[in-house]
Design an enzyme around this catalytic site. Sequence first.
Site, PDB file in Angstrom:
ATOM      1  N   SER A 197       5.471   4.859  14.792  1.00 16.26           N
ATOM      2  CA  SER A 197       5.827   6.292  14.827  1.00 16.26           C
ATOM      3  C   SER A 197       4.580   7.178  14.700  1.00 16.26           C
ATOM      4  O   SER A 197       4.516   8.256  15.295  1.00 16.26           O
ATOM      5  CB  SER A 197       6.863   6.641  13.759  1.00 16.26           C
ATOM      6  OG  SER A 197       6.303   6.599  12.470  1.00 16.26           O
ATOM      7  N   ARG A 251      -8.193 -17.546  10.879  1.00 18.30           N
ATOM      8  CA  ARG A 251      -8.349 -16.108  10.739  1.00 18.30           C
ATOM      9  C   ARG A 251      -9.653 -15.651  11.404  1.00 18.30           C
ATOM     10  O   ARG A 251      -9.728 -14.592  12.018  1.00 18.30           O
ATOM     11  CB  ARG A 251      -8.362 -15.770   9.243  1.00 18.30           C
ATOM     12  CG  ARG A 251      -8.404 -14.295   8.965  1.00 18.30           C
ATOM     13  CD  ARG A 251      -8.497 -14.006   7.481  1.00 18.30           C
ATOM     14  NE  ARG A 251      -9.324 -12.825   7.288  1.00 18.30           N
ATOM     15  CZ  ARG A 251      -8.856 -11.594   7.286  1.00 18.30           C
ATOM     16  NH1 ARG A 251      -7.576 -11.365   7.401  1.00 18.30           N
ATOM     17  NH2 ARG A 251      -9.666 -10.570   7.134  1.00 18.30           N
ATOM     18  N   LEU A 281      -8.626  -5.935   7.589  1.00 15.57           N
ATOM     19  CA  LEU A 281      -9.685  -6.216   8.562  1.00 15.57           C
ATOM     20  C   LEU A 281     -10.873  -6.880   7.878  1.00 15.57           C
ATOM     21  O   LEU A 281     -11.244  -6.513   6.766  1.00 15.57           O
ATOM     22  CB  LEU A 281     -10.176  -4.910   9.188  1.00 15.57           C
ATOM     23  CG  LEU A 281      -9.292  -4.288  10.266  1.00 15.57           C
ATOM     24  CD1 LEU A 281      -9.867  -2.936  10.651  1.00 15.57           C
ATOM     25  CD2 LEU A 281      -9.185  -5.188  11.486  1.00 15.57           C
ATOM     26  N   HIS A 325      -2.512   6.111   5.182  1.00 18.56           N
ATOM     27  CA  HIS A 325      -1.873   5.395   4.079  1.00 18.56           C
ATOM     28  C   HIS A 325      -0.826   6.311   3.443  1.00 18.56           C
ATOM     29  O   HIS A 325      -1.105   7.479   3.196  1.00 18.56           O
ATOM     30  CB  HIS A 325      -2.936   4.991   3.052  1.00 18.56           C
ATOM     31  CG  HIS A 325      -2.356   4.184   1.938  1.00 18.56           C
ATOM     32  ND1 HIS A 325      -1.925   2.882   2.103  1.00 18.56           N
ATOM     33  CD2 HIS A 325      -2.083   4.495   0.647  1.00 18.56           C
ATOM     34  CE1 HIS A 325      -1.437   2.433   0.964  1.00 18.56           C
ATOM     35  NE2 HIS A 325      -1.521   3.398   0.068  1.00 18.56           N
ATOM     36  N   ASP A 343     -13.542   1.679   5.206  1.00 15.21           N
ATOM     37  CA  ASP A 343     -14.726   0.939   4.756  1.00 15.21           C
ATOM     38  C   ASP A 343     -14.289  -0.468   4.349  1.00 15.21           C
ATOM     39  O   ASP A 343     -13.150  -0.861   4.607  1.00 15.21           O
ATOM     40  CB  ASP A 343     -15.485   1.690   3.645  1.00 15.21           C
ATOM     41  CG  ASP A 343     -14.733   1.699   2.329  1.00 15.21           C
ATOM     42  OD1 ASP A 343     -13.684   1.034   2.224  1.00 15.21           O
ATOM     43  OD2 ASP A 343     -15.210   2.364   1.384  1.00 15.21           O
ATOM     44  N   GLU A 344     -15.189  -1.220   3.714  1.00  9.41           N
ATOM     45  CA  GLU A 344     -14.866  -2.644   3.511  1.00  9.41           C
ATOM     46  C   GLU A 344     -13.838  -2.883   2.413  1.00  9.41           C
ATOM     47  O   GLU A 344     -13.369  -4.013   2.251  1.00  9.41           O
ATOM     48  CB  GLU A 344     -16.139  -3.488   3.294  1.00  9.41           C
ATOM     49  CG  GLU A 344     -17.009  -3.060   2.168  1.00  9.41           C
ATOM     50  CD  GLU A 344     -18.045  -2.009   2.619  1.00  9.41           C
ATOM     51  OE1 GLU A 344     -19.115  -1.958   2.012  1.00  9.41           O
ATOM     52  OE2 GLU A 344     -17.774  -1.243   3.561  1.00  9.41           O
ATOM     53  N   GLU A 403       2.910  12.507   7.452  1.00  7.39           N
ATOM     54  CA  GLU A 403       1.962  11.626   8.158  1.00  7.39           C
ATOM     55  C   GLU A 403       1.829  12.054   9.615  1.00  7.39           C
ATOM     56  O   GLU A 403       0.733  12.075  10.176  1.00  7.39           O
ATOM     57  CB  GLU A 403       2.442  10.167   8.114  1.00  7.39           C
ATOM     58  CG  GLU A 403       2.424   9.541   6.742  1.00  7.39           C
ATOM     59  CD  GLU A 403       2.818   8.069   6.782  1.00  7.39           C
ATOM     60  OE1 GLU A 403       2.374   7.343   7.681  1.00  7.39           O
ATOM     61  OE2 GLU A 403       3.581   7.629   5.895  1.00  7.39           O
TER      62      GLU A 403
HETATM   63  C1  GRF Z   1       3.077   4.286   7.760  1.00  9.64           C
HETATM   64  O1  GRF Z   1       3.783   4.584   6.596  1.00  9.64           O
HETATM   65  C2  GRF Z   1       1.588   4.289   7.505  1.00  9.64           C
HETATM   66  O2  GRF Z   1       1.212   5.210   6.532  1.00  9.64           O
HETATM   67  C3  GRF Z   1       1.331   2.891   7.018  1.00  9.64           C
HETATM   68  O3  GRF Z   1       2.190   2.083   7.784  1.00  9.64           O
HETATM   69  C4  GRF Z   1       3.311   2.846   8.217  1.00  9.64           C
HETATM   70  C5  GRF Z   1       3.361   2.723   9.712  1.00  9.64           C
HETATM   71  O4  GRF Z   1       4.491   3.354  10.248  1.00  9.64           O
HETATM   72  N1  GRF Z   1      -0.065   2.539   7.136  1.00  9.64           N
HETATM   73  P1  GRF Z   1       4.573   3.557  11.826  1.00  9.64           P
HETATM   74  O5  GRF Z   1       4.414   2.169  12.440  1.00  9.64           O
HETATM   75  O6  GRF Z   1       3.474   4.480  12.233  1.00  9.64           O
HETATM   76  O7  GRF Z   1       5.930   4.120  12.098  1.00  9.64           O
END
Ligand code: GRF
Length: 202
Positions: A14, A66, A94, A110, A142-143, A175
């Site tokens: 999304s 991996r 990553l 996030h 970052d790492e 978001e």
């Molecule tokens: C979101 O909540 C984002 O913050 C997290 O993973 C989720 C991904 O949702 N990193 P979508 O796949 O973008 O709908």
Amino acid sequence: MMRRIAVIASGRGSNFQAVIDAIQAGTIPACCVGLITDNPEAYAIVRAEKANIPVLVIDYRSFPSRDLYERALLSAMQQLDADLYVLAGYMRILGKGIVQAFSGKMVNIHPALLPSFTGLHAQRQAVEYGVKVAGCTVHFVDEHLDCGPIILQRCVPVLETDDEDSLAERILYEEHIAFPEAIRLFCEDRLTIVGRRVTIRR
Ligand code: GRF
């Protein structure tokens, strides 16, 4: 100048859709040069196809280690030759090599107000902790996990009636505003990283 952005996603996509929409609306001066996914079932693939964005599936489960998976991912990312790599719900950590190769050129979203509640189930962590304000963070990668310099944050109230799902929905709405906005600022060359801080040229 039109930037090249590449998106890496594992699932629903999304946030990827919000970025596609902002590009199509002309808000982000960029073209999306590809979607890379580790999950052949990701709904993000359908979204990419609808928007005519090339898809590269690098199926984690089809690699014997991996390390080999990460090498394939790195080479796919290099091939796309993007100005910015966007982690939009990429559900793996990553490796250092990739993070270093794209330092200052990779962003993540996030669903928490970092540095609180890193890792999985950030919204559940927020409800269980009892915070009154939650939100989302867009940051350079970052790492360390969910740790790089912060570009934007948006906050929402946590209600007494909330559970993980209702809070996640309220955060997700923000978001979809924060992510395209941060990517637009990057593409307009307005972001400067100074240590841990990101300054935004207005
Ligand atoms: C979101 O909540 C984002 O913050 C997290 O993973 C989720 C991904 O949702 N990193 P979508 O796949 O973008 O709908």
